[in-house]
Write a protein that holds these residues in place. Structure first.
Motif, mmCIF file in Angstrom:
data_model
loop_
_atom_site.group_PDB
_atom_site.id
_atom_site.type_symbol
_atom_site.label_atom_id
_atom_site.label_comp_id
_atom_site.label_asym_id
_atom_site.label_seq_id
_atom_site.Cartn_x
_atom_site.Cartn_y
_atom_site.Cartn_z
ATOM 1 N N ARG A 164 -4.736 -14.748 -4.107
ATOM 2 C CA ARG A 164 -5.493 -15.895 -3.624
ATOM 3 C C ARG A 164 -5.141 -17.148 -4.414
ATOM 4 O O ARG A 164 -4.723 -17.088 -5.563
ATOM 5 C CB ARG A 164 -6.982 -15.625 -3.749
ATOM 6 C CG ARG A 164 -7.455 -14.516 -2.850
ATOM 7 C CD ARG A 164 -8.897 -14.200 -3.036
ATOM 8 N NE ARG A 164 -9.707 -15.418 -2.999
ATOM 9 C CZ ARG A 164 -11.012 -15.423 -3.154
ATOM 10 N NH1 ARG A 164 -11.650 -14.303 -3.367
ATOM 11 N NH2 ARG A 164 -11.683 -16.545 -3.110
ATOM 12 N N THR A 165 -5.379 -18.300 -3.796
ATOM 13 C CA THR A 165 -5.176 -19.582 -4.450
ATOM 14 C C THR A 165 -6.344 -19.840 -5.396
ATOM 15 O O THR A 165 -7.499 -19.688 -5.021
ATOM 16 C CB THR A 165 -5.105 -20.709 -3.404
ATOM 17 O OG1 THR A 165 -4.121 -20.370 -2.439
ATOM 18 C CG2 THR A 165 -4.764 -22.026 -4.041
ATOM 19 N N ASP A 166 -6.029 -20.213 -6.638
ATOM 20 C CA ASP A 166 -7.091 -20.462 -7.614
ATOM 21 C C ASP A 166 -7.892 -21.717 -7.291
ATOM 22 O O ASP A 166 -9.111 -21.708 -7.322
ATOM 23 C CB ASP A 166 -6.503 -20.576 -9.023
ATOM 24 C CG ASP A 166 -5.947 -19.258 -9.519
ATOM 25 O OD1 ASP A 166 -6.443 -18.211 -9.059
ATOM 26 O OD2 ASP A 166 -5.012 -19.286 -10.335
ATOM 27 N N ASP A 167 -7.212 -22.809 -7.000
ATOM 28 C CA ASP A 167 -7.906 -24.051 -6.655
ATOM 29 C C ASP A 167 -7.301 -24.626 -5.374
ATOM 30 O O ASP A 167 -6.347 -25.390 -5.418
ATOM 31 C CB ASP A 167 -7.833 -25.065 -7.799
ATOM 32 C CG ASP A 167 -6.416 -25.283 -8.298
ATOM 33 O OD1 ASP A 167 -5.520 -24.494 -7.932
ATOM 34 O OD2 ASP A 167 -6.211 -26.250 -9.034
ATOM 35 N N PRO A 168 -7.861 -24.240 -4.212
ATOM 36 C CA PRO A 168 -7.294 -24.694 -2.944
ATOM 37 C C PRO A 168 -7.532 -26.192 -2.727
ATOM 38 O O PRO A 168 -8.470 -26.778 -3.252
ATOM 39 C CB PRO A 168 -8.042 -23.865 -1.901
ATOM 40 C CG PRO A 168 -9.331 -23.539 -2.551
ATOM 41 C CD PRO A 168 -9.043 -23.411 -4.016
ATOM 42 N N GLU A 169 -6.651 -26.782 -1.947
ATOM 43 C CA GLU A 169 -6.812 -28.181 -1.585
ATOM 44 C C GLU A 169 -8.000 -28.317 -0.638
ATOM 45 O O GLU A 169 -8.381 -27.349 0.018
ATOM 46 C CB GLU A 169 -5.537 -28.681 -0.907
ATOM 47 C CG GLU A 169 -4.315 -28.637 -1.794
ATOM 48 C CD GLU A 169 -3.065 -29.079 -1.055
ATOM 49 O OE1 GLU A 169 -3.185 -29.696 0.025
ATOM 50 O OE2 GLU A 169 -1.973 -28.802 -1.560
ATOM 51 N N PRO A 170 -8.588 -29.495 -0.562
ATOM 52 C CA PRO A 170 -9.722 -29.675 0.361
ATOM 53 C C PRO A 170 -9.297 -29.389 1.805
ATOM 54 O O PRO A 170 -8.243 -29.837 2.260
ATOM 55 C CB PRO A 170 -10.092 -31.150 0.190
ATOM 56 C CG PRO A 170 -9.532 -31.547 -1.137
ATOM 57 C CD PRO A 170 -8.341 -30.696 -1.361
ATOM 58 N N GLY A 171 -10.101 -28.603 2.482
ATOM 59 C CA GLY A 171 -9.821 -28.234 3.864
ATOM 60 C C GLY A 171 -9.063 -26.938 4.026
ATOM 61 O O GLY A 171 -8.926 -26.437 5.132
ATOM 62 N N HIS A 172 -8.556 -26.352 2.928
ATOM 63 C CA HIS A 172 -7.837 -25.075 2.999
ATOM 64 C C HIS A 172 -8.784 -23.946 2.640
ATOM 65 O O HIS A 172 -9.702 -24.109 1.842
ATOM 66 C CB HIS A 172 -6.648 -25.081 2.041
ATOM 67 C CG HIS A 172 -5.558 -25.999 2.468
ATOM 68 N ND1 HIS A 172 -4.357 -26.060 1.833
ATOM 69 C CD2 HIS A 172 -5.461 -26.892 3.491
ATOM 70 C CE1 HIS A 172 -3.583 -26.944 2.415
ATOM 71 N NE2 HIS A 172 -4.237 -27.465 3.415
ATOM 72 N N ASP A 173 -8.545 -22.796 3.209
ATOM 73 C CA ASP A 173 -9.393 -21.635 2.951
ATOM 74 C C ASP A 173 -9.086 -21.078 1.568
ATOM 75 O O ASP A 173 -7.927 -20.945 1.171
ATOM 76 C CB ASP A 173 -9.148 -20.569 4.009
ATOM 77 C CG ASP A 173 -10.104 -19.405 3.903
ATOM 78 O OD1 ASP A 173 -11.135 -19.538 3.228
ATOM 79 O OD2 ASP A 173 -9.817 -18.361 4.520
#
Length: 78
Positions: A28-37
């Protein structure tokens, strides 16, 4: 077993194998960009997973075909 039965067996086993290999290697992504799951994988590796599902399905279909050819299970009606 005719070719239609083998083709159906291959497609069903391919889909089941794909569902089995999808969770392998997911990070998983640790810190996703705004709007991404937040649960979206970083690198989904879908080509690798489709190839693995293809090979597994070919082995399973080959096994089903061999069982039919060797007569261990009779697919023909009595």
């Amino acid at each position: 077993m005719n070719w239609v039965g083998l083709l159906g067996t291959y497609f069903v086993s391919w889909f089941i194998c794909l569902l089995a290999v999808l969770p392998i290697g997911v990070q998983r992504t640790d810190d996703p960009e705004p709007g991404h799951d937040s649960g979206a994988p970083v690198h989904p590796l879908m080509w690798w997973k489709a190839g693995a599902a293809t090979l597994l399905a070919a082995v399973i279909t080959g096994g089903v075909w061999m069982i039919g050819v060797l007569g261990w299970v009779n697919f023909r009606p009595l």
